[in-house]
Scaffold this active site. Structure first.
Site, PDB file in Angstrom:
ATOM      1  N   ARG A  59       0.825  -1.212   0.000  1.00 21.09           N
ATOM      2  CA  ARG A  59       0.000   0.000   0.000  1.00 21.09           C
ATOM      3  C   ARG A  59       0.856   1.258   0.000  1.00 21.09           C
ATOM      4  O   ARG A  59       0.401   2.332  -0.378  1.00 21.09           O
ATOM      5  CB  ARG A  59      -0.949   0.005   1.217  1.00 21.09           C
ATOM      6  CG  ARG A  59      -1.749   1.289   1.361  1.00 21.09           C
ATOM      7  CD  ARG A  59      -2.843   1.161   2.405  1.00 21.09           C
ATOM      8  NE  ARG A  59      -2.370   0.631   3.661  1.00 21.09           N
ATOM      9  CZ  ARG A  59      -1.675   1.334   4.578  1.00 21.09           C
ATOM     10  NH1 ARG A  59      -1.384   2.596   4.381  1.00 21.09           N
ATOM     11  NH2 ARG A  59      -1.292   0.767   5.697  1.00 21.09           N
ATOM     12  N   TYR A 117     -15.619  17.354 -14.046  1.00 19.34           N
ATOM     13  CA  TYR A 117     -16.138  15.986 -14.016  1.00 19.34           C
ATOM     14  C   TYR A 117     -17.123  15.849 -12.844  1.00 19.34           C
ATOM     15  O   TYR A 117     -16.867  16.354 -11.744  1.00 19.34           O
ATOM     16  CB  TYR A 117     -14.957  15.017 -13.873  1.00 19.34           C
ATOM     17  CG  TYR A 117     -15.368  13.621 -13.562  1.00 19.34           C
ATOM     18  CD1 TYR A 117     -16.171  12.903 -14.445  1.00 19.34           C
ATOM     19  CD2 TYR A 117     -14.974  13.006 -12.384  1.00 19.34           C
ATOM     20  CE1 TYR A 117     -16.570  11.621 -14.149  1.00 19.34           C
ATOM     21  CE2 TYR A 117     -15.360  11.719 -12.087  1.00 19.34           C
ATOM     22  CZ  TYR A 117     -16.170  11.032 -12.971  1.00 19.34           C
ATOM     23  OH  TYR A 117     -16.567   9.766 -12.673  1.00 19.34           O
ATOM     24  N   ASP A 189      -6.818  19.081 -13.896  1.00 16.04           N
ATOM     25  CA  ASP A 189      -7.210  17.742 -14.335  1.00 16.04           C
ATOM     26  C   ASP A 189      -7.061  17.740 -15.852  1.00 16.04           C
ATOM     27  O   ASP A 189      -7.837  18.377 -16.564  1.00 16.04           O
ATOM     28  CB  ASP A 189      -8.661  17.479 -13.905  1.00 16.04           C
ATOM     29  CG  ASP A 189      -9.202  16.151 -14.418  1.00 16.04           C
ATOM     30  OD1 ASP A 189      -8.604  15.580 -15.348  1.00 16.04           O
ATOM     31  OD2 ASP A 189     -10.246  15.698 -13.898  1.00 16.04           O
ATOM     32  N   LYS A 214      -8.485   6.675 -18.903  1.00 19.30           N
ATOM     33  CA  LYS A 214      -8.944   7.146 -20.213  1.00 19.30           C
ATOM     34  C   LYS A 214      -7.846   6.968 -21.269  1.00 19.30           C
ATOM     35  O   LYS A 214      -7.605   5.859 -21.703  1.00 19.30           O
ATOM     36  CB  LYS A 214      -9.397   8.601 -20.080  1.00 19.30           C
ATOM     37  CG  LYS A 214     -10.385   8.838 -18.929  1.00 19.30           C
ATOM     38  CD  LYS A 214     -11.657   8.049 -19.143  1.00 19.30           C
ATOM     39  CE  LYS A 214     -12.758   8.317 -18.145  1.00 19.30           C
ATOM     40  NZ  LYS A 214     -12.424   8.334 -16.732  1.00 19.30           N
TER      41      LYS A 214
HETATM   42  C1  LIG Z   1     -12.113  14.545 -16.550  1.00 22.91           C
HETATM   43  C2  LIG Z   1     -12.186  13.413 -15.577  1.00 22.91           C
HETATM   44  N1  LIG Z   1     -11.545  13.514 -14.409  1.00 22.91           N
HETATM   45  C3  LIG Z   1     -11.587  12.529 -13.490  1.00 22.91           C
HETATM   46  C4  LIG Z   1     -12.307  11.365 -13.707  1.00 22.91           C
HETATM   47  C5  LIG Z   1     -12.341  10.296 -12.669  1.00 22.91           C
HETATM   48  O1  LIG Z   1     -11.518   9.252 -13.038  1.00 22.91           O
HETATM   49  P1  LIG Z   1     -11.731   7.730 -12.581  1.00 22.91           P
HETATM   50  O2  LIG Z   1     -13.009   7.261 -13.196  1.00 22.91           O
HETATM   51  O3  LIG Z   1     -10.505   7.042 -13.071  1.00 22.91           O
HETATM   52  O4  LIG Z   1     -11.839   7.755 -11.088  1.00 22.91           O
HETATM   53  C6  LIG Z   1     -12.985  11.218 -14.918  1.00 22.91           C
HETATM   54  C7  LIG Z   1     -13.768   9.985 -15.179  1.00 22.91           C
HETATM   55  O5  LIG Z   1     -14.604   9.918 -16.045  1.00 22.91           O
HETATM   56  C8  LIG Z   1     -12.932  12.266 -15.879  1.00 22.91           C
HETATM   57  O6  LIG Z   1     -13.573  12.177 -17.051  1.00 22.91           O
END
Ligand SMILES: Cc1ncc(COP(=O)(O)O)c(C=O)c1O
Length: 408
Positions: A59, A117, A189, A214
């Site tokens: 971990r 998101y 992000d 992604k």
């Molecule tokens: C722009 C963006 N940030 C963060 C996330 C969260 O990522 P995760 O699904 O890997 O937790 C997503 C998921 O769709 C996303 O599209």
């Protein structure tokens, strides 16, 4: 040990050590171990006390996860003076959680982009609000609005390079200057962009977060997250991750690092196809609007030209990424019909993979928002988000035009 190991059961759990590797395995290696063996009790206690470096527990750190995080740091920091460090997480959301838990506390305030998101919105709005964190939601290209939102107790600015599903950008250099003035980190992000489209650290951001699920994974078969930035900002996030436990599993880390090998190649083709796709659909009579930063009428087209990567482009122009949001005339039902009428693009969750996927935004990723909230976020009820994949662009265009033609 061998001379003391007489019994069958003892022998079977004390197998000979695997061979030491003298050559670097080009295909990478997976270290799945959750535990490590020390030469002495002191070696373990020195490690735990931070007097020496090494691996102690699954971990806390793992060589496969560290190799992935270091690779992302190298890509994001390719043109940065000074060290860039990275830390891996079980998901993008685990990475976001660790960053927010590191840089906020009870009474802290966050300035965040209005279009983030949904999970990030939920984390700030529903979870951290219970711990006394407040948020001002802003338009990340309106620097006056952002400046006015920053207060003495503001701890962090959080934006996305390309917002979901509007494809609006963040003015990263302008935001970085405001954050610097306030003495707080700007965290970006950059999931939709990936380092093959934009490297926010080059434009003044302090921390970069990715849902590696992604574009980094790229094949819809792995979940992970990563943050990168200067070591002094990353180290405290690592400490929170160790205490909260959202670390990346070794097999996932292996797949993510492998995904990076083809990231620019995939992103180049995806960007070229997305531009072709967006251009071909823009004038269709059944289309109300096509949102894509590569289109000259996109409100942030010029900003994209400054922020996005131009490496290896045959035309010298930037890559604009793979997300195209198409809004047909006719509102919510027309959006559903457009998505349902597709035969090549898949109605599927997530984005950024080799398959072209669509989501009807108002009934899926943004279903929690009513019409008024959708309007505030700049999302039409009929909007359909295309995550362009590796298929032949002509097939994708014919597929979308076929579905649009059927809308009548
Ligand atoms: C722009 C963006 N940030 C963060 C996330 C969260 O990522 P995760 O699904 O890997 O937790 C997503 C998921 O769709 C996303 O599209």
């Amino acid at each position: 040990m061998a001379d003391r190991a007489k019994g069958e059961y003892t022998r079977s759990v004390h197998l000979p050590k695997p061979p030491e590797l003298r050559q670097r395995p080009l295909g990478g290696a997976v270290v799945r171990s959750a535990a490590y063996v020390f030469e002495s009790a002191e070696e373990y206690s020195d490690l735990l006390a931070g007097r020496t470096e090494g691996y102690s527990y699954g971990r806390v750190a793992n060589p496969t996860a560290d190799a992935f995080a270091a690779a992302v740091a190298a890509l994001e920091g390719a043109n940065i003076d000074g060290e860039v460090a990275g830390e891996a997480f079980a998901s993008g959301s685990a990475a976001t959680t660790a960053v927010l838990m590191t840089y906020t506390r009870a009474g802290a305030h966050v300035v965040a982009a209005r279009a983030v998101y949904g999970g990030t919105y939920a984390l700030l709005h529903h979870v951290l609000s219970r711990f006394g964190v407040t948020v001002s939601w802003v338009d990340p290209v309106n620097l006056d609005e952002v400046r006015a939102a920053i207060r003495p107790e503001t701890a962090l600015v959080w934006v996305e390079t390309i917002a979901n599903p509007t494809t609006r950008l963040a003015d990263i250099p302008g935001l970085a200057a405001l954050a610097r003035e306030a003495g707080i980190p700007l965290c970006v992000d950059s999931t939709f962009a990936s380092p093959a489209v934009c490297r926010p650290l080059e434009h003044g951001a302090n921390l970069v977060m990715h849902s590696a699920t992604k574009y980094m994974g790229g094949h819809s078969d792995v979940t992970g997250g990563v943050i990168v930035g200067p070591p002094e900002l990353i180290r405290p996030v690592r400490d929170v991750r160790i205490d909260t436990g959202g670390f990346l599993a070794p097999d996932e880390a292996y797949l993510l690092r492998r995904g990076l090998l083809t990231l620019p190649l995939r992103k180049e083709r995806i960007s070229a196809s997305a531009l072709q796709f967006a251009t071909a659909l823009a004038d269709h009579p059944a289309v109300e609007s096509v949102a894509y930063p590569g289109l000259p009428n996109h409100p942030d087209h010029e900003l994209a030209g400054k922020l996005f990567d131009r490496s290896n482009r045959p035309d010298g122009g930037p890559r604009y990424g793979g997300i195209v949001t198409v809004t047909p005339r006719g509102g919510f039902d027309a959006g559903l019909a457009l998505a349902n009428g597709l035969r090549v693009a898949l109605n599927a969750s997530s984005l950024g993979g080799v398959h072209t996927k669509v989501t009807h935004v108002a009934s899926s990723s943004h279903r929690q928002l009513d019409d008024a909230a959708l309007a505030v976020a700049g999302i039409s009820p009929g909007a359909v988000r295309f995550s362009i994949g590796l298929e032949d662009p002509d097939d994708l265009i014919a597929d979308a035009i076929g579905s649009l033609d059927a809308l009548g």
